[in-house]
Motif scaffolding. Structure first.
Motif, PDB file in Angstrom:
ATOM      1  N   PRO A 174     -13.882  -1.315 -18.976  1.00 32.17           N
ATOM      2  CA  PRO A 174     -15.126  -0.494 -18.290  1.00 32.17           C
ATOM      3  C   PRO A 174     -14.444   0.844 -17.841  1.00 32.17           C
ATOM      4  O   PRO A 174     -13.592   1.138 -17.685  1.00 32.17           O
ATOM      5  CB  PRO A 174     -15.238  -1.483 -17.127  1.00 32.17           C
ATOM      6  CG  PRO A 174     -14.865  -2.666 -17.299  1.00 32.17           C
ATOM      7  CD  PRO A 174     -13.679  -2.628 -18.309  1.00 32.17           C
ATOM      8  N   SER A 175     -15.868   1.756 -17.946  1.00 34.09           N
ATOM      9  CA  SER A 175     -15.473   3.086 -17.677  1.00 34.09           C
ATOM     10  C   SER A 175     -15.106   3.269 -16.255  1.00 34.09           C
ATOM     11  O   SER A 175     -15.243   2.430 -15.421  1.00 34.09           O
ATOM     12  CB  SER A 175     -16.634   3.946 -18.012  1.00 34.09           C
ATOM     13  OG  SER A 175     -17.609   3.645 -17.251  1.00 34.09           O
ATOM     14  N   ALA A 214     -18.135   2.865 -14.142  1.00 33.23           N
ATOM     15  CA  ALA A 214     -18.599   1.473 -13.906  1.00 33.23           C
ATOM     16  C   ALA A 214     -17.631   0.891 -12.773  1.00 33.23           C
ATOM     17  O   ALA A 214     -18.352   0.175 -11.987  1.00 33.23           O
ATOM     18  CB  ALA A 214     -18.227   0.903 -15.270  1.00 33.23           C
ATOM     19  N   TRP A 215     -16.340   1.117 -12.656  1.00 31.44           N
ATOM     20  CA  TRP A 215     -15.641   0.720 -11.589  1.00 31.44           C
ATOM     21  C   TRP A 215     -16.252   1.300 -10.226  1.00 31.44           C
ATOM     22  O   TRP A 215     -16.247   0.765  -9.274  1.00 31.44           O
ATOM     23  CB  TRP A 215     -14.238   0.931 -11.790  1.00 31.44           C
ATOM     24  CG  TRP A 215     -13.387   0.193 -12.826  1.00 31.44           C
ATOM     25  CD1 TRP A 215     -13.012   0.606 -14.061  1.00 31.44           C
ATOM     26  CD2 TRP A 215     -13.255  -1.274 -12.845  1.00 31.44           C
ATOM     27  NE1 TRP A 215     -12.553  -0.580 -14.740  1.00 31.44           N
ATOM     28  CE2 TRP A 215     -12.860  -1.546 -14.052  1.00 31.44           C
ATOM     29  CE3 TRP A 215     -13.448  -2.066 -11.803  1.00 31.44           C
ATOM     30  CZ2 TRP A 215     -12.334  -2.717 -14.197  1.00 31.44           C
ATOM     31  CZ3 TRP A 215     -12.850  -3.564 -12.099  1.00 31.44           C
ATOM     32  CH2 TRP A 215     -12.350  -3.846 -13.350  1.00 31.44           C
ATOM     33  N   GLN A 235     -19.093   2.215  -9.717  1.00 25.41           N
ATOM     34  CA  GLN A 235     -20.384   1.451  -9.341  1.00 25.41           C
ATOM     35  C   GLN A 235     -20.169   0.248  -8.414  1.00 25.41           C
ATOM     36  O   GLN A 235     -20.749  -0.136  -7.648  1.00 25.41           O
ATOM     37  CB  GLN A 235     -21.072   1.078 -10.470  1.00 25.41           C
ATOM     38  CG  GLN A 235     -22.493   0.663 -10.080  1.00 25.41           C
ATOM     39  CD  GLN A 235     -23.334   1.257  -9.147  1.00 25.41           C
ATOM     40  OE1 GLN A 235     -23.723   2.520  -9.216  1.00 25.41           O
ATOM     41  NE2 GLN A 235     -24.007   0.780  -8.115  1.00 25.41           N
ATOM     42  N   LEU A 236     -19.097  -0.754  -8.943  1.00 26.10           N
ATOM     43  CA  LEU A 236     -18.728  -1.824  -8.544  1.00 26.10           C
ATOM     44  C   LEU A 236     -18.263  -1.569  -7.087  1.00 26.10           C
ATOM     45  O   LEU A 236     -18.524  -2.305  -5.965  1.00 26.10           O
ATOM     46  CB  LEU A 236     -17.561  -2.589  -9.308  1.00 26.10           C
ATOM     47  CG  LEU A 236     -17.294  -3.786  -8.650  1.00 26.10           C
ATOM     48  CD1 LEU A 236     -18.061  -4.863  -8.216  1.00 26.10           C
ATOM     49  CD2 LEU A 236     -15.960  -4.580  -9.518  1.00 26.10           C
ATOM     50  N   PHE A 239     -19.759  -8.469 -12.122  1.00 26.54           N
ATOM     51  CA  PHE A 239     -19.310  -7.431 -12.964  1.00 26.54           C
ATOM     52  C   PHE A 239     -18.224  -7.852 -14.094  1.00 26.54           C
ATOM     53  O   PHE A 239     -18.217  -7.368 -15.491  1.00 26.54           O
ATOM     54  CB  PHE A 239     -18.469  -6.479 -12.077  1.00 26.54           C
ATOM     55  CG  PHE A 239     -17.825  -5.078 -12.662  1.00 26.54           C
ATOM     56  CD1 PHE A 239     -18.501  -4.194 -12.745  1.00 26.54           C
ATOM     57  CD2 PHE A 239     -16.387  -5.239 -13.371  1.00 26.54           C
ATOM     58  CE1 PHE A 239     -17.873  -3.007 -13.470  1.00 26.54           C
ATOM     59  CE2 PHE A 239     -15.783  -4.268 -13.829  1.00 26.54           C
ATOM     60  CZ  PHE A 239     -16.383  -3.257 -13.878  1.00 26.54           C
ATOM     61  N   ASN A 283     -18.878  -7.297 -18.171  1.00 30.30           N
ATOM     62  CA  ASN A 283     -17.698  -6.524 -18.785  1.00 30.30           C
ATOM     63  C   ASN A 283     -16.751  -7.218 -19.680  1.00 30.30           C
ATOM     64  O   ASN A 283     -15.953  -6.544 -20.037  1.00 30.30           O
ATOM     65  CB  ASN A 283     -17.291  -5.514 -17.839  1.00 30.30           C
ATOM     66  CG  ASN A 283     -18.479  -4.640 -17.418  1.00 30.30           C
ATOM     67  OD1 ASN A 283     -18.634  -3.518 -18.131  1.00 30.30           O
ATOM     68  ND2 ASN A 283     -18.792  -4.677 -16.069  1.00 30.30           N
TER      69      ASN A 283
END
Length: 584
Positions: free
Chosen positions: A45-46, A49-50, A52-53, A146, A150
């Motif tokens: 994951p980009s 993305a992290w 966002q988590l 997540f 992913n």
């Protein structure tokens, strides 16, 4: 009603942590589509993305530096002052349970960044990549959602008190439930969705609640639970593996006490499991192993009035470390374990040619341990049980020196406060075990089996309470052999860190030395929570005839293998290749 507050950890934001991935090197020749995403791989994951988590969990995502990095001068985290504190605490359970990524036995962290080896290797290799510091079921759900979306490997950690290393994985997303410590007591309990109320006291605790904390809180109202003999064991892993206890001979295993569970499934559903709803999941969670069917975020357990008891700390020893009769005596004493079981005795013992045992201030070859009987304050009660055994020992093997220290304890927690596991952590080591029924303890080869161990421990932590237990819903998934067990036998083997040859040889050696125990009772199997990843035929050794049903439930609740560990139900379709988890 007693209510203890939820505990929260004040954590630095994600951006405060350094680059945790400088040591990661993905397999260049791997077919990444067939493997879980890994730091540095195309599927990883980009950063967005992290981020966002992290936002979804309210800032609870950590990218942590290995705790020993403060002792390695080449690391950005190096700090001589902090290093001294880490080194001083490294051997304690408390240090590792309080760290988001550390495990109590360091081979599971790949011996990287050891503070006691400042010239050794130090990178994030061997540690999870990110950690969700979960304090609610929604946090757990966010982490699992997540990971599933992913294709990221996920593990679950509470305290890291795990002899199998299931709470660790390199490059994984770790869900850290350590701070889910809520506690609420009940005078009766109605499981959700049930039309009846269960009479009697109970306690609802968070999935990360530890035995020591629960016992301390319950003592305020003179209650107790069936819990492990270590303060740092948390209920999630303890219960999901079965959970033996010095109180199990009176009340049953820890898993037999469960009335209800809240669990986040691999699909991301926050689910209630009890005898009235999600019954298959309820059955599987109670004994089918941790990190497999979901993440337990809360459970309700039967509690009991804390019993008065009498303890007996004792030893039968000779200064002659080469005395061959020591093992004859061991065979005789082990043959009496069914008798002790019939008298309601529980406890822990060791047979050894060179005694070194926490809490026993003695040395020599022979036998030592600590035992208890409940619901009495008369020390003569336990001495009378032991009297014919000691008479036979003294007549048959004169010259032994005997230590007997009977003590009356008004409450179980008073005994626990003296005898809880005070071992060390931060080392490398394996454990092996086997369950023994009455016939196994009375064979003429029993002494030889323990002699092969060198130092073999035998626990009276099953017996009549486990045999006669009546878990909710009629049954649970714990190894059925526990219902016939008299003694839980085990041994341990430490080896030097940063030595792959020693690691492999130690694992082979401890399993070879355990084979005579397996031959004593080949149909009994062993205890999943106190064993090692090389246990032969582990599916049936740990779960017996329950394995096929457990596998069916695993395939239903986790078709994407979001949760994977070894040795765990349904893991046969994957293997670890280097640091990556790939399909077979």
């Amino acid at each position: 009603m007693l209510t203890a507050p939820r505990l929260f950890l004040s954590l630095a934001p994600l951006v405060a942590y350094g680059n945790a991935f400088s040591g990661w090197h993905p397999r260049a020749d791997s077919g990444e589509a067939a493997c879980k995403a890994f730091p540095g791989s195309a599927g990883w994951p980009s950063d967005a993305a992290w981020d966002q988590l992290n936002s979804t969990t309210g800032g609870k995502l950590l990218r942590a530096v290995p705790p020993g990095a403060v002792c390695h001068p080449e690391q950005a985290a190096y700090d001589a002052y902090k290093c001294a504190a880490v080194v001083a605490a490294w051997s304690t359970y408390d240090f590792h349970q309080s760290d988001p990524v550390s495990n109590m036995w360091q081979q599971f962290n790949n011996d990287t960044c050891l503070p006691t080896f400042p010239d050794g290797p130090c990178s994030s290799s061997g540690y999870p990549a990110y950690v969700v510091n979960a304090t609610t079921a929604l946090d757990v759900k966010s982490g699992l959602d997540f990971a599933r979306a992913n294709n990221v490997r996920v593990v679950v950690k509470s305290t890291g008190h795990d002899y199998q290393g299931r709470s660790q994985a390199p490059g994984a997303l770790s869900i850290w439930v350590h701070h889910m410590q809520n506690l609420e007591t009940h005078t009766s309990f109605q499981p959700q969705g049930c039309r009846f109320t269960i009479d009697g006291t109970a306690v609802t605790v968070g999935g990360g609640a530890q035995v020591g904390y629960i016992l301390d809180e319950l003592l305020k109202i003179n209650q107790t639970i069936v819990g492990g003999n270590s303060k740092t064991v948390s209920v999630g892993g303890y219960i999901s593996g079965g959970g033996h206890s010095p109180l199990a001979p009176f009340y049953g295993l820890g898993v037999d006490q469960v009335l209800e569970m809240e669990v986040v499934t691999p699909r991301g559903d926050i689910t209630i499991a009890n005898e009235c709803q999600n019954q298959d999941l309820f059955w599987a969670l109670r004994g089918g192993g941790g990190s497999t069917f979901g993440v337990i975020t809360e459970m309700t357990l039967i509690s009991y009035p804390t019993p008065p008891l009498v303890g007996l700390d004792m030893a039968l020893l000779t200064a002659d470390l080469n005395a061959s009769y020591v093992w004859d005596m061991a065979g005789y004493l082990l043959s009496q374990f069914p008798y002790f079981d019939s008298k309601g005795v529980s406890g822990y013992s060791i047979f050894t040619n060179n005694l070194s045992y926490p809490g026993v201030d003695a040395s020599g070859a022979g036998f030592a341990g600590y035992f208890m009987i409940a619901n009495t304050q008369d020390t003569n009660d336990i001495l009378e049980i032991w009297a014919p055994i000691l008479d036979h020992v003294n007549q048959t093997w004169p010259g032994l020196y005997t230590i007997l220290a009977p003590v009356a304890y008004p409450r179980f927690q008073d005994w626990f406060g003296v005898h809880y596991d005070q071992g060390s952590a931060g080392t490398d080591g394996w454990v092996a075990s086997h369950l023994l029924d009455a016939p196994a303890l009375t064979k003429n080869t029993t002494a030889d089996a323990f002699k092969a161990l060198g130092s073999g421990q035998a626990y009276l932590v099953a017996g009549q309470g486990v045999k006669n237990a009546k878990p909710r819903g009629g049954s649970n998934s714990v190894n059925p052999s526990w219902r016939r067990t008299i003694a839980h036998a085990l041994s341990s083997f430490q080896f030097p860190p940063l030595n792959q040859t020693a690691k492999i040889e130690a694992l082979a050696s401890i399993n070879e030395r355990t084979d005579p125990l397996r031959q004593l009772s080949p149909d009994m199997g062993s205890y999943v929570n106190e064993n090692n990843p090389a246990e032969p035929d582990w599916q049936h050794s740990f779960w017996g005839d329950n394995y096929d049903r457990l596998l069916s439930i695993k395939l239903e609740v986790d078709p994407q293998d979001v949760l994977w560990c070894h040795p765990c139900v349904g893991n046969e379709g994957w293997e670890e290749i280097g640091y990556q988890l790939c399909r077979v």
